[in-house]
Design a protein around this motif. Structure first.
Motif, PDB file in Angstrom:
ATOM      1  N   UNK A 109     -18.639  -2.613 -32.399  1.00 32.52           N
ATOM      2  CA  UNK A 109     -19.689  -2.442 -31.390  1.00 32.52           C
ATOM      3  C   UNK A 109     -19.621  -1.092 -30.680  1.00 32.52           C
ATOM      4  N   UNK A 110     -18.630  -0.256 -31.020  1.00 36.63           N
ATOM      5  CA  UNK A 110     -18.529   1.066 -30.398  1.00 36.63           C
ATOM      6  C   UNK A 110     -19.723   1.893 -30.860  1.00 36.63           C
ATOM      7  N   UNK A 111     -20.453   2.449 -29.904  1.00 38.39           N
ATOM      8  CA  UNK A 111     -21.630   3.248 -30.268  1.00 38.39           C
ATOM      9  C   UNK A 111     -21.202   4.554 -30.938  1.00 38.39           C
ATOM     10  N   UNK A 112     -22.026   5.072 -31.840  1.00 36.11           N
ATOM     11  CA  UNK A 112     -21.663   6.284 -32.596  1.00 36.11           C
ATOM     12  C   UNK A 112     -21.277   7.471 -31.708  1.00 36.11           C
ATOM     13  N   UNK A 113     -21.978   7.671 -30.602  1.00 39.06           N
ATOM     14  CA  UNK A 113     -21.649   8.820 -29.742  1.00 39.06           C
ATOM     15  C   UNK A 113     -20.258   8.680 -29.137  1.00 39.06           C
ATOM     16  N   UNK A 117     -16.220  10.820 -30.109  1.00 39.79           N
ATOM     17  CA  UNK A 117     -15.282  11.455 -29.170  1.00 39.79           C
ATOM     18  C   UNK A 117     -13.972  10.673 -29.042  1.00 39.79           C
ATOM     19  N   UNK A 118     -13.812   9.670 -29.885  1.00 38.46           N
ATOM     20  CA  UNK A 118     -12.584   8.871 -29.882  1.00 38.46           C
ATOM     21  C   UNK A 118     -11.367   9.790 -29.984  1.00 38.46           C
ATOM     22  N   UNK A 131     -21.829  12.615 -22.032  1.00 39.50           N
ATOM     23  CA  UNK A 131     -21.314  11.243 -21.915  1.00 39.50           C
ATOM     24  C   UNK A 131     -20.721  10.957 -20.541  1.00 39.50           C
ATOM     25  N   UNK A 132     -20.139  11.958 -19.930  1.00 34.26           N
ATOM     26  CA  UNK A 132     -19.476  11.735 -18.644  1.00 34.26           C
ATOM     27  C   UNK A 132     -18.055  11.259 -18.856  1.00 34.26           C
ATOM     28  N   UNK A 136     -18.434   4.930 -17.824  1.00 34.72           N
ATOM     29  CA  UNK A 136     -19.594   5.331 -17.038  1.00 34.72           C
ATOM     30  C   UNK A 136     -20.934   5.000 -17.710  1.00 34.72           C
ATOM     31  N   UNK A 137     -21.110   5.303 -19.002  1.00 33.56           N
ATOM     32  CA  UNK A 137     -22.399   4.961 -19.619  1.00 33.56           C
ATOM     33  C   UNK A 137     -22.634   3.444 -19.594  1.00 33.56           C
TER      34      UNK A 137
END
Length: 163
Positions: A109-113, A117-118, A131-132, A136-137
């Motif tokens: 479920x981790x979004x691509x964006x 940055x993983x 992204x901040x 936060x998102x």
């Protein structure tokens, strides 16, 4: 005596974060009348303070405010995630950590964006452009981690170890 917020002990910085978080983030909920913001603030903050999971907080929101289950789940998970992210960042900054590593929930479920940055190291004062900060998102389940530096075997600690 240390300051308290909603009956639990906090640092002065964290008390400020908690009060600001409640006011700023609950005001983002557009689907409910502004007259209920204060009540939702209390439900979320008390639930977080008591260690309740987001699904339990969501059920209380659903029952008290008559919102759909999916909307209550979004409000609870998003608000708890934002609060945890802000407090983690503050705790790291308070002990002198300047940079942290962006970690994901490591699932499908981790979004691509966020996947992109993983493990990226970022400045805790600036976040990642676009992204901040982790948590936060909306409905972000990512978190910041710092590199643990073990104590020296003879009792001395490293003053600063960069990533």
């Amino acid at each position: 005596m240390p300051p308290t917020c909603m009956g639990f002990l906090t640092s002065p910085r964290q008390a400020t974060i908690l009060s600001g978080w409640v006011r700023d983030n609950v005001a983002l909920i557009k689907s409910l009348p502004s007259t209920t913001f204060g009540e939702i603030e209390g439900v979320v903050l008390r639930g977080w303070r008591d260690g309740k999971r987001a699904d339990v907080i969501a059920e209380e929101i659903r029952q008290r405010f008559g919102v759909a289950r999916s909307r209550a789940e979004l409000i609870a998970s998003d608000q708890v995630g934002k609060l945890n992210g802000q407090l983690t960042r503050d705790r790291l900054l308070a002990v002198g950590v300047k940079r942290a590593r962006w970690r994901t929930s490591e699932d499908g479920r981790v979004r691509p964006s966020h996947q992109s940055v993983k493990n990226r190291i970022f400045d805790l004062d600036e976040g990642i452009p676009g992204l901040g900060f982790p948590g936060q998102p909306i409905r972000c389940r990512c978190h910041a981690v710092h590199r643990h530096v073990p104590s020296h075997p003879h009792g001395r600690c490293h003053a600063h170890v960069p990533f």
